[in-house]
Design an enzyme around this catalytic site. Sequence first.
Site, mmCIF file in Angstrom:
data_model
loop_
_atom_site.group_PDB
_atom_site.id
_atom_site.type_symbol
_atom_site.label_atom_id
_atom_site.label_comp_id
_atom_site.label_asym_id
_atom_site.label_seq_id
_atom_site.Cartn_x
_atom_site.Cartn_y
_atom_site.Cartn_z
ATOM 1 N N HIS A 3 0.573 4.973 7.441
ATOM 2 C CA HIS A 3 1.066 5.366 6.181
ATOM 3 C C HIS A 3 0.935 7.075 6.154
ATOM 4 C CE1 HIS A 3 -2.094 2.412 5.078
ATOM 5 N NE2 HIS A 3 -1.009 1.671 3.893
ATOM 6 N N ASP A 35 -2.397 8.424 8.607
ATOM 7 C CA ASP A 35 -3.603 7.230 9.634
ATOM 8 C C ASP A 35 -2.720 6.556 9.417
ATOM 9 O OD1 ASP A 35 -2.253 5.319 7.638
ATOM 10 O OD2 ASP A 35 -4.534 5.879 5.952
ATOM 11 N N SER A 49 1.047 -1.489 -0.091
ATOM 12 C CA SER A 49 -0.218 -0.481 0.055
ATOM 13 C C SER A 49 1.160 1.380 -0.342
ATOM 14 C CB SER A 49 -0.660 -0.086 1.177
ATOM 15 O OG SER A 49 -0.284 -0.228 1.882
#
Length: 365
Positions: free
Chosen positions: A333, A330, A41
């Site tokens: 990340h 978040d 991600s």
Amino acid sequence: MIGFSERPWLVAVLLMVSIVQCVNVALGSQKVPAMFVFGDSIVDVGNNNYLRSYAKCNYPPYGIDYPGGPSGRFSNGKNIVDMLGDMLGLPSPPAYADPSTTGAKIVGGVNYASAAGGILDETGRHYGEKYSLSQQVLNFENTLNQLRTMLDGAALSRYLAGSIAVMVIGSNDYISNYLLPSLYPSSYTYSPQDYGNLLINRYARQILALNSVGLRKFFLAGIPPLGCIPNQRARSQYPDRCVDSVNQMLGTFNEGLRSLVQQLNSNHPGSIFIYGNTYGAMGDILNNPAAYGFSVVDNACCGIGRNQGEITCIPFLVPCPDRTRQVFWDAFHLTQAASSVLTQRAFYGPPSDCYPINIQQMAQL
């Protein structure tokens, strides 16, 4: 007069000519014709949008600072691979899973990264569908088959040899596998040292597979200090500081990857492998935040329980107003601002001790 719609073969011929011209321009106009991205991600640009996965972020407030809004990037704006593209003069490669990623769109490279994906196939399975590293390599081979229809053997070899493979993976094998003993048995089966060695051995197989089909330039990023992300802080008894035990277990992987890079450079003189010290670069940002313009390093800009950042940002939640001062977007990340600094430090900063150049210098070879 016969129109194109009545002569579909002519449309196909003209389209193929256009694609070949695009490839020839890419080969002749710059040192790096394409960038192929493998990872999780951190560098996903929307592959999981097309998968049956809970690991998605194609909704606000993700993309609040990105042109066009939410895109599938796990950030408020651009991520590392976007910034690398800017620096190399390449467009950010499109997501492999996007049905429109075909023909001329693959000329500048393709992004295969998938949120929740890891080096091990089982990593992240509790999120649903994802592309593990082995699947990403198979997806690259599908792209390669398309490229073979556009280029003859010699041109394809030059194209692949000049392209850069960026690989940013391994974090999920810890936070979405080893550190979740209620879901995965790996921490009962392997010591941290044995697990790190297992990951390096599996990783090496996939790197060699990509090298065997023609890729020659590799940037291999280490794992950053996961014990400092809001997700791990929130799980700790002491959320006001990094989880040292988590950071310490990453040493086997990062040192193993560093050694692997040295070995690959010795055994494959026609190729270039660079180790990206993301652990050191991220550690410097967290230890000296003011030097990089940050003031908040211990909680997330977006997510329920923002003081601890224990979960990923839910749809339409209002994030912090000043994302430029936050390191974490978040619970897992970075913000666009922090990604920019990390890219400069780990990808374009001082050369690593494993290879005496950085990615910008590699691009010129």
